[in-house]
Design an enzyme around this catalytic site. Structure first.
Site, PDB file in Angstrom:
ATOM      1  CE1 TYR A  14     -28.956  37.135  21.672  1.00  0.00           C
ATOM      2  CE2 TYR A  14     -31.255  36.529  22.052  1.00  0.00           C
ATOM      3  CZ  TYR A  14     -29.995  36.213  21.570  1.00  0.00           C
ATOM      4  OH  TYR A  14     -29.773  34.996  20.994  1.00  0.00           O
ATOM      5  CG  ASP A  34     -32.144  50.579  24.753  1.00  0.00           C
ATOM      6  OD1 ASP A  34     -32.335  50.470  25.990  1.00  0.00           O
ATOM      7  OD2 ASP A  34     -32.192  49.619  23.976  1.00  0.00           O
ATOM      8  CB  SER A  37     -35.055  49.465  31.439  1.00  0.00           C
ATOM      9  OG  SER A  37     -35.604  49.033  30.213  1.00  0.00           O
ATOM     10  CB  SER A 130     -43.560  36.844  20.224  1.00  0.00           C
ATOM     11  OG  SER A 130     -43.416  35.587  20.841  1.00  0.00           O
ATOM     12  CE1 TYR A 154     -42.876  39.569  25.439  1.00  0.00           C
ATOM     13  CE2 TYR A 154     -43.612  37.294  25.204  1.00  0.00           C
ATOM     14  CZ  TYR A 154     -42.843  38.349  24.771  1.00  0.00           C
ATOM     15  OH  TYR A 154     -42.046  38.198  23.668  1.00  0.00           O
ATOM     16  CE  LYS A 158     -43.092  41.222  22.043  1.00  0.00           C
ATOM     17  NZ  LYS A 158     -42.231  42.355  21.628  1.00  0.00           N
ATOM     18  CG  ASN A 184     -38.302  29.450  21.138  1.00  0.00           C
ATOM     19  OD1 ASN A 184     -39.356  29.405  20.493  1.00  0.00           O
ATOM     20  ND2 ASN A 184     -38.247  29.225  22.431  1.00  0.00           N
ATOM     21  CG  ASN A 204     -36.248  32.833  27.521  1.00  0.00           C
ATOM     22  OD1 ASN A 204     -36.052  34.027  27.624  1.00  0.00           O
ATOM     23  ND2 ASN A 204     -37.456  32.330  27.384  1.00  0.00           N
ATOM     24  CG  LEU A 205     -33.316  25.316  26.872  1.00  0.00           C
ATOM     25  CD1 LEU A 205     -33.411  24.563  28.185  1.00  0.00           C
ATOM     26  CD2 LEU A 205     -33.834  24.450  25.722  1.00  0.00           C
ATOM     27  NE  ARG A 303     -41.394  27.694  31.206  1.00  0.00           N
ATOM     28  CZ  ARG A 303     -40.448  28.299  30.493  1.00  0.00           C
ATOM     29  NH1 ARG A 303     -39.486  28.969  31.106  1.00  0.00           N
ATOM     30  NH2 ARG A 303     -40.441  28.212  29.185  1.00  0.00           N
TER      31      ARG A 303
HETATM   32  N1  UFG Z   1     -37.068  24.955  29.419  1.00  0.00           N
HETATM   33  C1  UFG Z   1     -36.527  24.083  30.364  1.00  0.00           C
HETATM   34  N2  UFG Z   1     -35.777  24.625  31.369  1.00  0.00           N
HETATM   35  C2  UFG Z   1     -35.537  25.957  31.490  1.00  0.00           C
HETATM   36  C3  UFG Z   1     -36.094  26.835  30.526  1.00  0.00           C
HETATM   37  C4  UFG Z   1     -36.862  26.302  29.508  1.00  0.00           C
HETATM   38  O1  UFG Z   1     -36.712  22.878  30.283  1.00  0.00           O
HETATM   39  O2  UFG Z   1     -34.855  26.369  32.443  1.00  0.00           O
HETATM   40  C5  UFG Z   1     -37.834  24.396  28.297  1.00  0.00           C
HETATM   41  C6  UFG Z   1     -39.253  24.910  28.204  1.00  0.00           C
HETATM   42  O3  UFG Z   1     -40.116  24.113  28.998  1.00  0.00           O
HETATM   43  C7  UFG Z   1     -39.526  24.815  26.705  1.00  0.00           C
HETATM   44  C8  UFG Z   1     -38.162  25.087  26.086  1.00  0.00           C
HETATM   45  O4  UFG Z   1     -37.206  24.807  27.105  1.00  0.00           O
HETATM   46  O5  UFG Z   1     -39.913  23.506  26.363  1.00  0.00           O
HETATM   47  C9  UFG Z   1     -37.985  26.528  25.625  1.00  0.00           C
HETATM   48  O6  UFG Z   1     -38.280  27.406  26.685  1.00  0.00           O
HETATM   49  P1  UFG Z   1     -37.917  28.970  26.621  1.00  0.00           P
HETATM   50  O7  UFG Z   1     -38.311  29.585  27.906  1.00  0.00           O
HETATM   51  O8  UFG Z   1     -36.508  29.146  26.173  1.00  0.00           O
HETATM   52  O9  UFG Z   1     -38.802  29.473  25.411  1.00  0.00           O
HETATM   53  P2  UFG Z   1     -40.389  29.519  25.294  1.00  0.00           P
HETATM   54  O10 UFG Z   1     -40.697  28.772  24.045  1.00  0.00           O
HETATM   55  O11 UFG Z   1     -41.114  29.189  26.509  1.00  0.00           O
HETATM   56  O12 UFG Z   1     -40.509  31.083  25.181  1.00  0.00           O
HETATM   57  C10 UFG Z   1     -40.620  31.690  24.001  1.00  0.00           C
HETATM   58  C11 UFG Z   1     -40.120  33.143  24.074  1.00  0.00           C
HETATM   59  C12 UFG Z   1     -41.013  33.982  24.903  1.00  0.00           C
HETATM   60  C13 UFG Z   1     -42.447  33.734  24.545  1.00  0.00           C
HETATM   61  C14 UFG Z   1     -42.776  32.282  24.668  1.00  0.00           C
HETATM   62  C15 UFG Z   1     -44.220  31.957  24.433  1.00  0.00           C
HETATM   63  O13 UFG Z   1     -38.819  33.194  24.603  1.00  0.00           O
HETATM   64  O14 UFG Z   1     -40.702  35.326  24.682  1.00  0.00           O
HETATM   65  O15 UFG Z   1     -41.981  31.620  23.710  1.00  0.00           O
HETATM   66  O16 UFG Z   1     -44.401  30.612  24.171  1.00  0.00           O
HETATM   67  F1  UFG Z   1     -43.303  34.398  25.332  1.00  0.00           F
END
Ligand code: UFG
Length: 352
Positions: A14, A34, A37, A130, A154, A158, A184, A204-205, A303
């Site tokens: 991505y 690459d 995978s 990250s 993970y 990093k 993000n 991810n969201l 979560r």
């Molecule tokens: N969230 C939801 N529902 C979902 C997915 C996420 O409500 O289905 C919320 C999470 O609780 C958070 C926000 O959306 O508040 C963002 O979540 P993401 O999973 O998209 O992103 P994160 O901030 O958790 O993850 C990012 C990077 C990861 C990294 C992580 C560490 O994508 O690679 O930060 O904090 F490891």
């Protein structure tokens, strides 16, 4: 001298695919390594399509001893003078289940790329680090001098790779590194031809919202609405992947014009974020506006491992790299949506 011939390890993924576009659009030559995978060969064709430029690819696993000679030969033949390290596993939950696989794969990819760079005598490296390295220790905005403390395997890959690169740079005259600490990344290339295609159910969201808007998922789970944030949902610094990709070109240019061959400024840590947060509910609302589709959601428990709020202090990126994020949350949603709408099954259903 600017890095003109850049190895992109993980270039079919991505972020990697958008980095390739940014480099090719800036007139640089690219060699993708690459193992597919997680990335798709179709993404490489799409990079050629949107840039109108060709490039070489080595299908190989950087962590594999068996592939090492082939990778080193390719880097030498390409006459690489710079590299971007994006190859690696990236799912937080999976890393908790299988830590050894995460350490072997991500450290192996880093070591494999450093060997390939040595073979070609390339000395400028940009690493996809990250904001996860900050863990939950700091108040936002978070600057690069904040406390480091990743909270899962993970994140620790990093954090530790940043340290491995510091050691390698100290031991290797002329070697320079920029650790880019991504916040993000979301969105997609404005053509709608390149975007995020996660394996299985998205963690991810944004990919989850997008797959819900397109009808592939019934509803989004919002992980908690009782955080100490304005609307109770988690706040993050969403950054357009095209802005993020541009930051890699700036980082290579920074290394090229920074002559110091000693001390710590050959390894710099730089946040890439917009410098402001959006909540989960704000992201949903923006995506609904951009897509004109409904995004049904249900609030569920928090979560484990999530922080309430994190966003970047992006001042160093501006000062050192001359980089600032330009694209708004609405643009991130519009581009993410165009990609999802035109490629509802990601690259999986691509017939061209
Ligand atoms: N969230 C939801 N529902 C979902 C997915 C996420 O409500 O289905 C919320 C999470 O609780 C958070 C926000 O959306 O508040 C963002 O979540 P993401 O999973 O998209 O992103 P994160 O901030 O958790 O993850 C990012 C990077 C990861 C990294 C992580 C560490 O994508 O690679 O930060 O904090 F490891």
């Amino acid at each position: 001298m600017m890095a003109q011939r850049v190895v992109v390890a993980g270039g079919a993924g991505y972020i990697g695919s958008h980095v390739c576009v940014a480099l090719l659009d800036a007139g640089r030559d690219v060699l993708v390594i690459d193992d597919f995978s997680n990335g798709s060969p179709i993404a490489l064709d799409r990079i050629r399509e949107v840039t109108g430029r060709d490039f070489e690819t080595v299908a190989a696993d950087l962590a594999s001893q068996a592939d090492r000679a082939r990778i080193e030969d390719a880097a030498r033949a390409f006459a690489a003078d710079g590299a971007v390290l994006l190859a690696g596993l990236k799912a937080v939950g999976e890393s908790v289940e299988e830590p050894l696989r995460y350490y072997e794969t991500n450290f192996g990819a880093a070591a494999g790329l450093l060997h390939a760079m040595a073979a070609a005598d390339a000395k400028a490296l940009v690493f996809s680090s990250s904001a996860t390295v900050y863990g939950d220790l700091n108040a936002s905005p978070v600057s690069e001098t904040a406390k480091i403390g990743a909270v899962n395997p993970y994140g620790r890959t990093k954090q530790f790779i940043e340290e491995i690169l510091r050691d390698h740079a100290r031991a290797t005259p002329g070697f320079g590194v920029v650790n880019l600490r991504y916040f993000n990344p979301v969105g997609a290339h404005e053509s709608g031809r390149l975007g995020e295609d996660p394996n299985g159910v998205p963690n991810n969201l944004f990919p989850y919202i997008a797959q819900t808007a397109v009808g592939r998922r019934d509803k989004l789970h919002v992980f908690g609405n009782d955080y100490p944030t304005p609307d109770g949902t988690g706040v993050r610094d969403y950054i357009h992947v095209v802005d993020l990709a541009r930051g890699h070109v700036n980082a290579l240019d920074y290394l090229a014009r920074t002559p110091a061959d000693t001390a710590d400024d050959r390894v710099v840590d730089v946040n890439l974020g917009v410098g402001a947060g959006a909540s989960v509910l704000e992201a949903i609302a923006a995506f609904k506006r951009a897509s004109n589709r409904d995004v049904p959601f249900e609030v569920v428990a928090r979560r484990p491992g999530d922080v309430a709020e994190i966003y970047a202090d992006p001042a160093r990126a501006k000062a050192l790299l001359g980089w600032t994020a330009e694209k708004t949350l609405d643009e991130m949603c519009a581009d993410h949506w165009a990609w999802q709408r035109d490629n509802p099954d990601g690259y999986g259903d691509a017939s061209d």
